[in-house]
Design a protein around this motif. Structure first.
Motif, short mmCIF file in Angstrom:
data_model
loop_
_atom_site.label_atom_id
_atom_site.label_comp_id
_atom_site.label_asym_id
_atom_site.label_seq_id
_atom_site.Cartn_x
_atom_site.Cartn_y
_atom_site.Cartn_z
N LEU A 1 23.79 59.81 30.56
CA LEU A 1 24.90 60.73 30.31
C LEU A 1 25.03 61.11 28.84
N GLY A 2 25.00 60.14 27.95
CA GLY A 2 25.20 60.43 26.53
C GLY A 2 24.13 61.35 25.97
N LEU A 3 22.88 61.06 26.27
CA LEU A 3 21.78 61.89 25.79
C LEU A 3 21.82 63.26 26.44
N LEU A 4 22.09 63.29 27.74
CA LEU A 4 22.12 64.56 28.48
C LEU A 4 23.20 65.48 27.94
N GLU A 5 24.37 64.95 27.62
CA GLU A 5 25.46 65.77 27.09
C GLU A 5 25.07 66.42 25.77
N GLU A 6 24.41 65.66 24.90
CA GLU A 6 24.00 66.20 23.61
C GLU A 6 22.91 67.26 23.77
N ILE A 7 21.97 67.00 24.68
CA ILE A 7 20.89 67.95 24.90
C ILE A 7 21.43 69.26 25.48
N GLU A 8 22.36 69.16 26.42
CA GLU A 8 22.94 70.36 27.01
C GLU A 8 23.74 71.15 25.98
N LYS A 9 24.42 70.44 25.07
CA LYS A 9 25.16 71.12 24.01
C LYS A 9 24.18 71.89 23.12
N ALA A 10 23.05 71.26 22.80
CA ALA A 10 22.04 71.91 21.96
C ALA A 10 21.43 73.12 22.68
N ARG A 11 21.17 72.99 23.99
CA ARG A 11 20.59 74.10 24.75
C ARG A 11 21.55 75.29 24.79
N ASP A 12 22.82 75.00 25.03
CA ASP A 12 23.82 76.08 25.06
C ASP A 12 23.87 76.79 23.71
N ALA A 13 23.80 76.01 22.63
CA ALA A 13 23.85 76.59 21.29
C ALA A 13 22.62 77.44 21.02
N ARG A 14 21.47 77.01 21.53
CA ARG A 14 20.23 77.77 21.36
C ARG A 14 20.35 79.16 22.02
N ILE A 15 20.95 79.19 23.22
CA ILE A 15 21.07 80.45 23.93
C ILE A 15 22.01 81.40 23.19
N THR A 16 23.15 80.86 22.73
CA THR A 16 24.09 81.68 21.97
C THR A 16 23.43 82.22 20.71
N ARG A 17 22.69 81.36 20.05
CA ARG A 17 21.99 81.76 18.82
C ARG A 17 20.95 82.82 19.11
N ALA A 18 20.17 82.64 20.20
CA ALA A 18 19.13 83.61 20.53
C ALA A 18 19.74 84.99 20.82
N ARG A 19 20.84 85.01 21.55
CA ARG A 19 21.48 86.30 21.86
C ARG A 19 21.92 87.00 20.57
N ARG A 20 22.49 86.24 19.64
CA ARG A 20 22.94 86.85 18.38
C ARG A 20 21.75 87.36 17.58
N MET A 21 20.65 86.62 17.55
CA MET A 21 19.47 87.07 16.82
C MET A 21 18.91 88.35 17.42
N VAL A 22 18.90 88.43 18.74
CA VAL A 22 18.41 89.64 19.40
C VAL A 22 19.31 90.83 19.07
N GLU A 23 20.61 90.59 19.03
CA GLU A 23 21.54 91.67 18.66
C GLU A 23 21.23 92.19 17.25
N LEU A 24 20.98 91.29 16.33
CA LEU A 24 20.66 91.69 14.96
C LEU A 24 19.33 92.42 14.89
N LEU A 25 18.34 91.91 15.61
CA LEU A 25 17.02 92.54 15.61
C LEU A 25 17.07 93.93 16.22
N ALA A 26 17.91 94.10 17.25
CA ALA A 26 17.99 95.38 17.94
C ALA A 26 18.49 96.51 17.03
N GLU A 27 19.13 96.12 15.92
CA GLU A 27 19.57 97.14 14.97
C GLU A 27 18.40 97.81 14.25
N ASP A 28 17.25 97.12 14.21
CA ASP A 28 16.10 97.64 13.46
C ASP A 28 14.82 97.76 14.29
N TYR A 29 14.75 97.06 15.43
CA TYR A 29 13.51 97.03 16.21
C TYR A 29 13.79 97.32 17.69
N PRO A 30 12.78 97.79 18.43
CA PRO A 30 12.97 98.13 19.84
C PRO A 30 12.91 96.90 20.75
#
Length: 286
Positions: free
Chosen positions: A86-115
């Protein structure tokens, strides 16, 4: 005996399915391979089944993304842990969720300059995979912005670019402690890979070892020779497990299966220390 303890499937940022990765490992003449997807264990079952079919050993593992309080990235390999802890899984899931949020924001920024957009990036991953910078890099290749994933990281997705967004990652000392609590074997991945960014100092090694770090990945293409000398001395001083591996990503990187390997006696130590899950098909290591 050829043992490669660091590989990635398309469950994280590799390009092959877990089963196909094991098939490639057998074709490359490996006797044992570890599947160590980033913050994911979803590929263990398929990889284990294919390993038993082909008569190759499979060590289930994971590569955990960590960050020190000084913002230095640390990657921790975990072998044979309980994926339901449980302890390890909770931390890993928190990191995965953060990765997805981060990826979406990076794509938003990239979309301003690239297709590129989220739909295009999503086409470069499989269901259940955690989308990250490698998938964004592949989308940039498809869009004709760069020629290769490596070029994307060097020119567009570097941490110094305006498109880069940070994400949550647990402290490496906490990660070591949780892996041990989950019955796993924590090994510091490519610790002196200075070309990737800043590397930790003596104090972090000390804290990780005190928390239960059991090994160092020394034979890795990104560890310079001078750094490997330091790591060998550290491993000898603290009786740490020493590993070597490819960090294979299929066509996502130029790394080749088995380009660095781990000695059988070191794998024996990993198998003896890991209690959270089981390896399959391991040959006689004597």
């Amino acid at each position: 005996m050829r043992i490669d303890l660091h590989t990635h499937s398309h469950i994280s940022d590799g390009t092959e399915s877990p089963a196909d990765l094991v098939t490639a490992a057998a074709a490359a003449g490996l006797d044992v391979v570890a599947l160590t997807d980033h913050d994911q264990t979803a590929g263990w079952a398929d990889a284990s089944a294919r390993a038993l079919e082909l008569g190759i050993g499979l060590v289930p593992g994971m590569e955990i993304s960590c960050k020190t309080d000084r913002g230095i990235s640390v990657h921790l390999l975990s072998y044979l842990h309980d994926p339901a802890h449980l302890g390890l899984l909770e931390e890993i899931e928190k990191a995965r969720d953060a990765r997805i949020t981060r990826a979406r924001r990076m794509v938003e920024l990239l979309a301003e300059d690239y297709p590129v957009d989220w739909e295009l990036v999503s086409k470069h991953s499989v269901p259940g995979a955690t989308i990250g910078r490698p998938h964004i890099a592949d989308a940039l290749v498809t869009a004709g912005v760069v020629r290769t994933r490596t070029e994307a990281f060097a020119q567009v997705l570097t941490a110094r670019s305006r498109y880069y967004v940070g994400h949550y990652a647990m402290d490496p000392v906490t990660a070591v402690r949780l892996v041990r609590e989950a019955g796993g074997v924590p090994v510091f991945a490519h610790p002196v890979a200075s070309a990737r960014g800043r590397i930790v100092g003596e104090e972090t090694y000390k804290e990780m070892i005190e928390a239960g770090l059991l090994g160092l990945e020394i034979e890795h293409r990104d560890n310079p020779e001078e750094g490997r000398k330091y790591l060998r001395a550290l491993a000898e001083r603290h009786n740490l497990i020493v590993t070597g591996s490819s960090d294979y990503h299929g066509t996502g990187k130029t790394n080749l299966l088995g380009e660095n390997t781990t000695a059988p006696e070191m794998l024996r130590r990993i198998l003896a220390a890991g209690t959270g899950s089981r390896a399959v098909g391991i040959p006689d290591l004597s």
